[in-house]
Design an enzyme around this catalytic site. Structure first.
Site, PDB file in Angstrom:
ATOM      1  N   PRO A 144       0.799  -1.223   0.000  1.00 18.40           N
ATOM      2  CA  PRO A 144       0.000   0.000   0.000  1.00 18.40           C
ATOM      3  C   PRO A 144       0.836   1.280   0.000  1.00 18.40           C
ATOM      4  CG  PRO A 144      -0.078  -1.080   2.141  1.00 18.40           C
ATOM      5  CD  PRO A 144       0.570  -2.042   1.194  1.00 18.40           C
ATOM      6  N   ASN A 145       0.346   2.215  -0.770  1.00 14.03           N
ATOM      7  CA  ASN A 145       0.893   3.579  -0.877  1.00 14.03           C
ATOM      8  C   ASN A 145       2.203   3.663  -1.647  1.00 14.03           C
ATOM      9  OD1 ASN A 145      -1.222   4.876   0.656  1.00 14.03           O
ATOM     10  ND2 ASN A 145      -0.374   3.815   2.430  1.00 14.03           N
ATOM     11  N   ARG A 149       4.826  11.285  -2.351  1.00 13.35           N
ATOM     12  CA  ARG A 149       4.621  11.147  -0.897  1.00 13.35           C
ATOM     13  C   ARG A 149       5.936  11.339  -0.138  1.00 13.35           C
ATOM     14  NH1 ARG A 149       4.565   4.761   0.992  1.00 13.35           N
ATOM     15  NH2 ARG A 149       3.939   5.610   2.989  1.00 13.35           N
ATOM     16  N   TYR A 197      11.054   8.978   1.281  1.00 13.47           N
ATOM     17  CA  TYR A 197      11.004   8.069   0.137  1.00 13.47           C
ATOM     18  C   TYR A 197      11.658   8.606  -1.134  1.00 13.47           C
ATOM     19  CZ  TYR A 197       7.618   6.021   3.339  1.00 13.47           C
ATOM     20  OH  TYR A 197       7.027   5.492   4.451  1.00 13.47           O
ATOM     21  N   ASN A 236       8.219  -5.223  -0.547  1.00  9.98           N
ATOM     22  CA  ASN A 236       8.049  -4.066   0.328  1.00  9.98           C
ATOM     23  C   ASN A 236       6.558  -4.030   0.638  1.00  9.98           C
ATOM     24  OD1 ASN A 236       7.792  -1.693   1.669  1.00  9.98           O
ATOM     25  ND2 ASN A 236       8.972  -0.459   0.199  1.00  9.98           N
ATOM     26  N   ALA A 265       2.961  -0.499   4.959  1.00 15.26           N
ATOM     27  CA  ALA A 265       2.447  -0.543   6.337  1.00 15.26           C
ATOM     28  C   ALA A 265       1.956  -1.933   6.735  1.00 15.26           C
ATOM     29  CB  ALA A 265       1.333   0.486   6.495  1.00 15.26           C
ATOM     30  N   HIS A 277       3.865  -4.086   9.236  1.00 16.24           N
ATOM     31  CA  HIS A 277       3.752  -3.900  10.684  1.00 16.24           C
ATOM     32  C   HIS A 277       2.443  -4.435  11.253  1.00 16.24           C
ATOM     33  CE1 HIS A 277       6.952  -1.264   9.454  1.00 16.24           C
ATOM     34  NE2 HIS A 277       6.127  -0.410   8.880  1.00 16.24           N
ATOM     35  N   ASP A 326       1.474 -15.245   6.497  1.00 23.44           N
ATOM     36  CA  ASP A 326       1.012 -16.611   6.236  1.00 23.44           C
ATOM     37  C   ASP A 326       1.011 -16.925   4.743  1.00 23.44           C
ATOM     38  OD1 ASP A 326       0.720 -17.083   8.933  1.00 23.44           O
ATOM     39  OD2 ASP A 326      -1.463 -16.863   8.950  1.00 23.44           O
ATOM     40  N   GLU A 341      12.708  -8.983   2.538  1.00 18.49           N
ATOM     41  CA  GLU A 341      11.880  -7.833   2.942  1.00 18.49           C
ATOM     42  C   GLU A 341      12.684  -6.564   2.682  1.00 18.49           C
ATOM     43  OE1 GLU A 341      10.821  -7.992   7.111  1.00 18.49           O
ATOM     44  OE2 GLU A 341      10.363  -5.842   7.145  1.00 18.49           O
ATOM     45  N   HIS A 390      12.688  -2.128   2.558  1.00 17.02           N
ATOM     46  CA  HIS A 390      12.064  -0.830   2.855  1.00 17.02           C
ATOM     47  C   HIS A 390      12.949   0.263   2.287  1.00 17.02           C
ATOM     48  CE1 HIS A 390       9.155  -2.747   5.443  1.00 17.02           C
ATOM     49  NE2 HIS A 390      10.151  -3.450   5.936  1.00 17.02           N
ATOM     50  N   ILE A 391      12.307   1.277   1.797  1.00 16.22           N
ATOM     51  CA  ILE A 391      13.047   2.417   1.242  1.00 16.22           C
ATOM     52  C   ILE A 391      13.659   3.233   2.380  1.00 16.22           C
ATOM     53  CG2 ILE A 391      12.762   4.577  -0.060  1.00 16.22           C
ATOM     54  CD1 ILE A 391      10.378   3.048  -1.503  1.00 16.22           C
ATOM     55  N   ARG A 402      12.380   5.727  12.660  1.00 20.94           N
ATOM     56  CA  ARG A 402      11.048   6.347  12.600  1.00 20.94           C
ATOM     57  C   ARG A 402      10.200   5.908  13.791  1.00 20.94           C
ATOM     58  NH1 ARG A 402       8.866   5.628   6.632  1.00 20.94           N
ATOM     59  NH2 ARG A 402       7.398   7.210   7.418  1.00 20.94           N
ATOM     60  N   ARG A 429       6.725   1.238  13.589  1.00 26.45           N
ATOM     61  CA  ARG A 429       7.374   0.724  12.374  1.00 26.45           C
ATOM     62  C   ARG A 429       8.539  -0.211  12.705  1.00 26.45           C
ATOM     63  NH1 ARG A 429       5.041   3.976   8.301  1.00 26.45           N
ATOM     64  NH2 ARG A 429       4.524   6.014   9.154  1.00 26.45           N
TER      65      ARG A 429
HETATM   66  C1  DQA Z   1       8.051   1.490   3.976  1.00 25.19           C
HETATM   67  C2  DQA Z   1       8.050   1.781   5.482  1.00 25.19           C
HETATM   68  C3  DQA Z   1       6.675   1.527   6.063  1.00 25.19           C
HETATM   69  O1  DQA Z   1       6.695   1.798   7.468  1.00 25.19           O
HETATM   70  C4  DQA Z   1       5.653   2.447   5.428  1.00 25.19           C
HETATM   71  O2  DQA Z   1       4.366   2.180   5.924  1.00 25.19           O
HETATM   72  C5  DQA Z   1       5.687   2.388   3.936  1.00 25.19           C
HETATM   73  C6  DQA Z   1       6.973   2.277   3.255  1.00 25.19           C
HETATM   74  C7  DQA Z   1       9.398   1.852   3.324  1.00 25.19           C
HETATM   75  O3  DQA Z   1       9.598   1.434   2.191  1.00 25.19           O
HETATM   76  O4  DQA Z   1      10.218   2.556   3.911  1.00 25.19           O
HETATM   77  O5  DQA Z   1       4.657   2.518   3.287  1.00 25.19           O
HETATM   78  O6  DQA Z   1       7.833   0.101   3.789  1.00 25.19           O
END
Ligand code: DQA
Length: 149
Positions: free
Chosen positions: A9-10, A17, A22, A72, A75, A78, A85, A96, A98-99, A105, A109
């Site tokens: 998501p996002n 954003r 990011y 990635n 959210a 978390h 699963d 896994e 993350h950017i 943070r 997170r």
């Molecule tokens: C993220 C970190 C997460 O906490 C956040 O909700 C994201 C992006 C990152 O790539 O840093 O949406 O996964």
């Protein structure tokens, strides 16, 4: 070698954003760069969704026959036992990513439902988090087993 690169998501909002966390690149920029760097060495498939259900369906359908998954989960990292699963059901090694450096943070997170089952976790390196994850699969191709996932 088939690698699935999954964004949650996002992450479709990259470029628009929170550039302090990011950067300014878009998801399309990122996918293009991954393809130009690694597209000849691996079959890269990209998937992004804001829906937990769609991510789970994608993993069910595409995870088991892939050699590796770079995820990635945004959210959902978390919060989502269901995503954890699904990855375990697929039985395919995943990294896994993350950017941002989630440990620099908010405390919520710092929790991940994926990390202890991941082959590795790469975070805080911007686009390079993804590059290193793909390189891990390329470098270790033929040496990774699905045991112990
Ligand atoms: C993220 C970190 C997460 O906490 C956040 O909700 C994201 C992006 C990152 O790539 O840093 O949406 O996964």
């Amino acid at each position: 070698m088939e690698i699935k690169i999954i964004n949650g998501p996002n992450l479709n909002m990259l470029g628009k954003r929170e550039s302090n966390h990011y950067g300014t690149f878009t998801l399309a920029d990122l996918e293009k760069e991954l393809t130009s760097r690694y597209g000849k060495q691996a079959d890269l498939d990209f998937f992004q969704s804001n829906s937990e259900s769609d991510l789970i369906h994608y993993i069910h359908e595409n995870g088991p026959h892939a050699d590796g998954i770079v995820i990635n989960a945004g959210a959902f990292t978390h919060t989502s036992i269901a995503l954890r699963d699904a990855l375990l059901a697929a039985g395919t090694p995943f990294v896994e990513v993350h950017i941002s450096n989630v440990f620099a943070r908010e405390e919520f997170r710092h929790v991940s439902y994926l990390s202890d089952k991941a082959a590795g976790v790469i975070l805080g390196l911007g686009k390079m988090s993804y590059f290193f994850a793909v390189e891990y699969f390329l470098e270790s191709s033929g040496q990774i087993t699905k045991e112990g996932i």
